[in-house]
Design an enzyme around this catalytic site. Structure first.
Site, mmCIF file in Angstrom:
data_model
loop_
_atom_site.group_PDB
_atom_site.id
_atom_site.type_symbol
_atom_site.label_atom_id
_atom_site.label_comp_id
_atom_site.label_asym_id
_atom_site.label_seq_id
_atom_site.Cartn_x
_atom_site.Cartn_y
_atom_site.Cartn_z
ATOM 1 N N GLY A 140 -5.614 -43.774 54.160
ATOM 2 C CA GLY A 140 -4.830 -42.845 53.478
ATOM 3 C C GLY A 140 -3.856 -43.498 52.422
ATOM 4 N N ALA A 141 -3.272 -44.599 53.051
ATOM 5 C CA ALA A 141 -2.478 -45.405 52.366
ATOM 6 C C ALA A 141 -1.865 -46.691 53.049
ATOM 7 C CB ALA A 141 -0.961 -44.447 52.088
ATOM 8 N N MET A 142 -0.849 -47.555 52.369
ATOM 9 C CA MET A 142 -0.818 -48.872 53.023
ATOM 10 C C MET A 142 0.965 -49.143 52.837
ATOM 11 S SD MET A 142 -1.574 -51.086 55.132
ATOM 12 C CE MET A 142 -0.124 -52.490 55.621
ATOM 13 N N GLU A 143 1.686 -49.467 53.951
ATOM 14 C CA GLU A 143 2.826 -49.635 53.851
ATOM 15 C C GLU A 143 3.528 -50.918 53.251
ATOM 16 O OE1 GLU A 143 1.193 -49.217 56.575
ATOM 17 O OE2 GLU A 143 2.107 -50.445 58.399
ATOM 18 N N HIS B 69 5.459 -40.978 55.813
ATOM 19 C CA HIS B 69 4.758 -41.942 57.213
ATOM 20 C C HIS B 69 5.072 -43.307 56.394
ATOM 21 C CE1 HIS B 69 2.071 -43.165 60.142
ATOM 22 N NE2 HIS B 69 1.660 -43.990 59.332
ATOM 23 N N GLU B 70 4.525 -43.691 55.318
ATOM 24 C CA GLU B 70 4.408 -45.117 54.836
ATOM 25 C C GLU B 70 6.002 -45.590 54.464
ATOM 26 O OE1 GLU B 70 1.874 -46.411 55.228
ATOM 27 O OE2 GLU B 70 0.770 -44.360 55.172
HETATM 28 N N1 HT7 Z 1 -0.734 -49.253 58.363
HETATM 29 C C1 HT7 Z 1 -2.031 -48.808 57.496
HETATM 30 C C2 HT7 Z 1 -3.195 -48.871 58.415
HETATM 31 C C3 HT7 Z 1 -4.482 -49.554 57.623
HETATM 32 C C4 HT7 Z 1 -5.062 -49.280 56.624
HETATM 33 C C5 HT7 Z 1 -4.576 -48.577 55.401
HETATM 34 C C6 HT7 Z 1 -5.533 -48.641 54.254
HETATM 35 C C7 HT7 Z 1 -6.803 -49.436 54.335
HETATM 36 C C8 HT7 Z 1 -7.072 -49.921 55.252
HETATM 37 C C9 HT7 Z 1 -6.256 -50.009 56.404
HETATM 38 N N2 HT7 Z 1 -6.215 -50.418 57.742
HETATM 39 C C10 HT7 Z 1 -5.359 -50.154 58.328
HETATM 40 C C11 HT7 Z 1 -1.939 -47.242 57.094
HETATM 41 C C12 HT7 Z 1 -0.881 -46.490 57.971
HETATM 42 O O1 HT7 Z 1 -0.902 -46.143 59.253
HETATM 43 O O2 HT7 Z 1 0.225 -46.113 57.418
HETATM 44 ZN ZN ZN Z 2 1.055 -45.983 59.607
#
Ligand code: HT7
Ligand code: ZN
Length: 855
Positions: free
Chosen positions: A257-260, A293-294
């Site tokens: 979904g997304a990455m923080e 969330h992010e």
């Molecule tokens: N902490 C992130 C977890 C994640 C991820 C996101 C995007 C692509 C690959 C990834 N591998 C792990 C996302 C989150 O929980 O906010």
């Molecule tokens: Zn997360």
């Protein structure tokens, strides 16, 4: 292939205090130079071992002197006899354009982008790629200025310049120490939306949202959501943002979904882009919740991070709980709770019942990417919620305050979190901690007794923690159970019961009649409940409980029991069609002028087939699906007048994403779903589709047509396809609707979808919308008795695994649930899993899931 074990944790032999990266973006060779300040951790003579995957090494220097003695393997670089403190320079070359795994540094259609969590940084440069190595980063990016005018990384922009050959560079510095999984780099040409947020202490934060060219209009909702999240975290948790800039980039090719990443979130464009025409209310909701969330990760994840990946739930469970609380505050608490519980019952219970069962803090991992699961995330959030229930909002907040006071800037464990909660509240949480180490879904079995003479009402609780695939021995858990006692003519009373032993009794006195008890109100623990409910008691709870969740849950129980009674699985007690009619009549009659439309829609929705499957030990897919469809048809035709009335009452003009409007669209589309199954269905659905100018109502019409197998379905679908021919993100909805259609020639339809000009095998959103939807949400097609659905998925996974193992390993999940199926289907599913396992170059990702499911 070797598994890693939680208990083998050892602190790193070396730390890296600073990282100075220079990345020259070019095809096919991107040059990465990294200068690391390496410091030995304690007194020892271990070599320095760096992680690196598929990395052609050009040069290494220690304190500016070239090194010739090193050992390189496909996954590591080892240097013996290094000084206690030194500068290490490493020069590698990579090819982002050919990186289809979407991990590390990769090139999408028009941008460069990174994804480093969990272990992607090692695909960019050699490093000690583990979350307890925290470093201060400086990053300089070089690229062609015309093609890549924006060069972004974490922290603050500190310098920039132009080169003579049309290239330019930008330097970034992040003052906060971070693990390498939070590193990010993006280069591209985007539309930019800007805004500001003034923090509680008066600092002005620049907010920047980068989206594909021409899509700026669709970015506004995400920016608004970001400001709401920042405000909420200040108000509820006293947490203020720390950098002066917060950037979000939306990309089309993304595994999750997304990455923080610190100060530079990267998002799947699905969770950023929305306007009324192209996105549904659900999309708007998801965007708000993923943005939140992010953002919340900035404190729970970034400022305090995980010591090792086994502790993933430390940041994910907590952050999901925080985003759930935020969403509940932004809209309806009870409807959000129902949403959360559906995820647990449909997906998490399934995972716990499968070969992939694991505790929220796993003990053994082959491929970390396989552990971003509903167990770690959503059951993890339920565990945090139970702490919140036991300690109360203030006690929970005191625990959070102490957690940050103790651990800001550190990489810590789940035990550290529970200790902070415990110490701030002076309570003993040692038994509670078992939720972190024990897998499986506890069953809480309850028996009631009432003594007419004394007015005593006794509840006998028993907890059963059955062995799971990963753990034979289980202990008793500390389970908070919310209860509500209902007596005729009296105000119901609520209480919290703490079940800690195997068997425990609760005695209540002073009743003049036997009360009706609603157990597990608000779903106060992630357990399955067994209780000899009577139909009358459930009807009473469904129509009179003070707890909205209990009302919904009682109705669901009646629907479920009725449906199981129609299959060979059988029901635990008899529910007749008349009982169902009474329930629905009651629900309609209960409708007040100020009706909570969203809750009403939930009350009138049958449990989906996947949830029903988790309630029984054997899944009779065909019979259950048939029973469910027949019941929907019965409800539709018996109550068509009621549905029609609400359908017209809830009509509205214009589109706004406000709670009132969203709830009305929700009930209206639910009514349409039922009305589609009556003889006015085709007409009504076609009319709604033609009249609709928003995606929620257009898709509502398409879904209704699909579910009722209406003649208009194909025609409306092709109109939709033509309208959105150039918008793959919207077409994903169309792909998914086709893939979940229960038509006889579904595999031929899937072939057509895969050859559609907008389908792209390298784009996870497309793959999920066709292949993922078919495997997860097309019960009749996937489980076709000739095994053709299973074979189709396995064939596709064999190809996908070579390009994107992370996505392949997610889509294999439904195949791995063979133990629930009848013998014939179980054999066919196993056959496909065995075929997968025999593949010579199977990824670690797929290997772990397939081998576990066969063992
Ligand atoms: N902490 C992130 C977890 C994640 C991820 C996101 C995007 C692509 C690959 C990834 N591998 C792990 C996302 C989150 O929980 O906010
Ligand atoms: Zn997360």
């Amino acid at each position: 292939i070797q598994a890693k074990r939680r208990l083998d944790y050892q602190p790193p032999h070396f730390f890296i205090s600073t990282v100075d990266l220079s990345v020259k973006l070019e095809d096919p060779k991107t040059q990465v130079k990294s200068q690391l300040k390496v410091i030995r951790n304690g007194e020892h003579r271990h070599p320095l071992v760096l992680d690196g995957e598929e990395l052609p090494l050009i040069d290494i220097k220690i304190n500016a002197n070239s090194v010739t003695r090193y050992e390189q393997t496909p996954t590591s670089l080892t240097l013996e006899n290094v000084p206690d403190e030194f500068y290490l320079e490493i020069y590698t070359e990579i090819d982002p354009a050919s990186n289809s795994s979407l991990e590390g540094l990769y090139k999408t259609e028009n941008a460069y982008c990174t994804q480093c969590e969990a272990e992607g940084f090692r695909k960019i440069t050699y490093f000690i790629d583990r979350p307890d190595v925290l470093s201060e980063y400086s990053v300089t990016i070089y690229a062609d200025q015309k093609a890549y005018p924006y060069l972004l990384s974490n922290g603050n922009k500190v310098d920039s310049g132009k080169l003579e050959d049309g290239r330019h560079w930008v330097k970034w510095h992040d003052p906060f120490k971070k693990p390498c999984y939070l590193f990010a780099l993006v280069a591209g040409d985007f539309d930019l939306l800007e805004d500001h947020f003034k923090t509680v202490s008066g600092r002005k934060i620049l907010l920047q949202l980068f989206v594909d060219k021409g899509k700026a209009k669709r970015g506004k909702h995400a920016l608004t959501s970001l400001k709401k999240s920042m405000q909420w975290d200040e108000e509820v948790f006293d947490l203020e943002y720390d950098l002066d800039i917060y950037m979000v980039v939306a990309v089309d090719f993304f595994n999750m979904g997304a990455m923080e990443n610190k100060g530079l979130n990267v998002f799947n464009s699905k969770f950023v882009l929305a306007d009324s025409e192209s996105a549904t209310d659900e999309d708007f909701f998801n965007i708000e919740s993923v943005i939140a969330h992010e953002y919340f990760h900035n404190w729970t994840g970034n400022r305090v991070t995980c010591r090792d990946w086994f502790q993933l739930s430390l940041k994910e469970g907590l952050t999901v709980f925080r985003d759930q609380q935020f969403s509940a505050d932004m809209s309806s608490r009870v409807v959000n709770r129902i949403k959360n519980v559906k995820v647990i019952r449909e997906h998490q219970f399934a995972e716990d019942a499968s070969a992939m069962s694991h505790p929220i803090r796993p003990d053994e991992v082959i491929e970390m990417n396989n552990f971003y699961t509903v167990t770690v995330y959503d059951k993890g959030a339920e565990v945090i919620r139970m702490l919140h229930t036991l300690l109360g909002q203030q006690g929970f907040k005191n625990g959070i305050d102490l957690y940050f006071k103790r651990h800001d800037g550190q990489a810590v464990t789940c035990d550290d979190f529970v200790s902070a909660m415990q110490d701030a509240n002076q309570v003993d949480l040692s038994q509670f901690k078992l939720w972190y180490s024990q897998s499986g879904t506890p069953v809480v079995s309850v028996k009631e007794r009432f003594d007419d003479a004394t007015g005593e009402y006794i509840l006998e609780f028993q907890q059963i923690n059955a062995p799971t695939a990963d753990q034979q021995q289980k202990q008793n858990l500390h389970i908070p159970i919310r209860l509500e006692f209902m007596c005729n003519g009296e105000k119901p009373s609520a209480e919290l019961f703490e079940l800690k032993q195997g068997s425990q009794t609760l005695t209540k006195s002073g009743f003049t009649e036997k009360p009706t008890v609603a157990l597990l109100a608000d779903f106060s623990a992630p357990v399955k409940l067994e209780f000899d409910y009577t139909v009358d008691a459930l009807l009473k709870i469904a129509l009179q409980s003070q707890d909205g969740f209990s009302r919904w849950d009682a109705g669901q129980k009646l629907f479920s029991e009725y449906l199981h009674g129609k299959t060979p699985a059988g029901s635990t007690f008899k529910v007749s069609l008349r009982d169902i009619d009474n329930l629905i009549n009651g629900i309609f009659n209960d409708k007040q002028a100020d009706t909570d439309w969203a809750l009403l829609a939930e009350m009138l929705t049958l449990p989906n087939i996947e949830t029903l499957a988790q309630q029984v030990s054997r899944y009779y897919v065909v019979e259950l699906n048939k029973a469910r469809k027949e019941l929907e048809s019965h409800i539709a035709n018996t109550f068509s007048a009621n549905f029609l009335l609400i359908y017209s009452e809830s009509a509205q003009s214009g589109y706004k994403y406000t709670a009132t409007q969203v709830n009305k669209r929700k009930i209206r589309n639910l009514c349409l779903h039922y009305l589609a199954k009556t003889d006015i269905g085709d007409k009504l659905v076609s009319e709604q589709f033609s009249a609709s100018s928003n995606m929620t109502d257009s898709l509502g019409a398409l879904k209704a047509a699909q579910s009722a197998l209406l003649p208009c379905f194909e025609r409306l679908m092709s109109e939709f396809e033509q309208k959105w021919a150039d918008d793959p993100l919207v077409l994903d909805k169309w792909f998914a609707l086709h893939a979940s259609s229960e038509i006889p020639d579904i595999l031929a339809r899937l072939d057509l979808l895969l050859s559609h000009k907008q389908f792209n095998h390298d784009n996870p959103n497309r793959v999920r919308s066709v292949i993922g939807t078919f495997a997860f949400y097309n019960p009749t097609g996937f489980h076709a008795i000739d095994g053709s659905g299973y074979k189709y998925i396995a064939d596709y996974l064999l190809k996908l695994d070579a390009r994107n193992p992370q996505v392949a390993a997610r889509i294999v999940t439904p195949l791995s649930q063979w133990k629930k199926m009848d013998e014939a289907r179980a054999e066919l599913m196993k056959h496909q899993l065995t075929r997968l396992l025999a593949q010579p170059n199977l990824s670690k990702d797929l290997y772990e899931k397939v081998s576990k499911s066969l063992s």
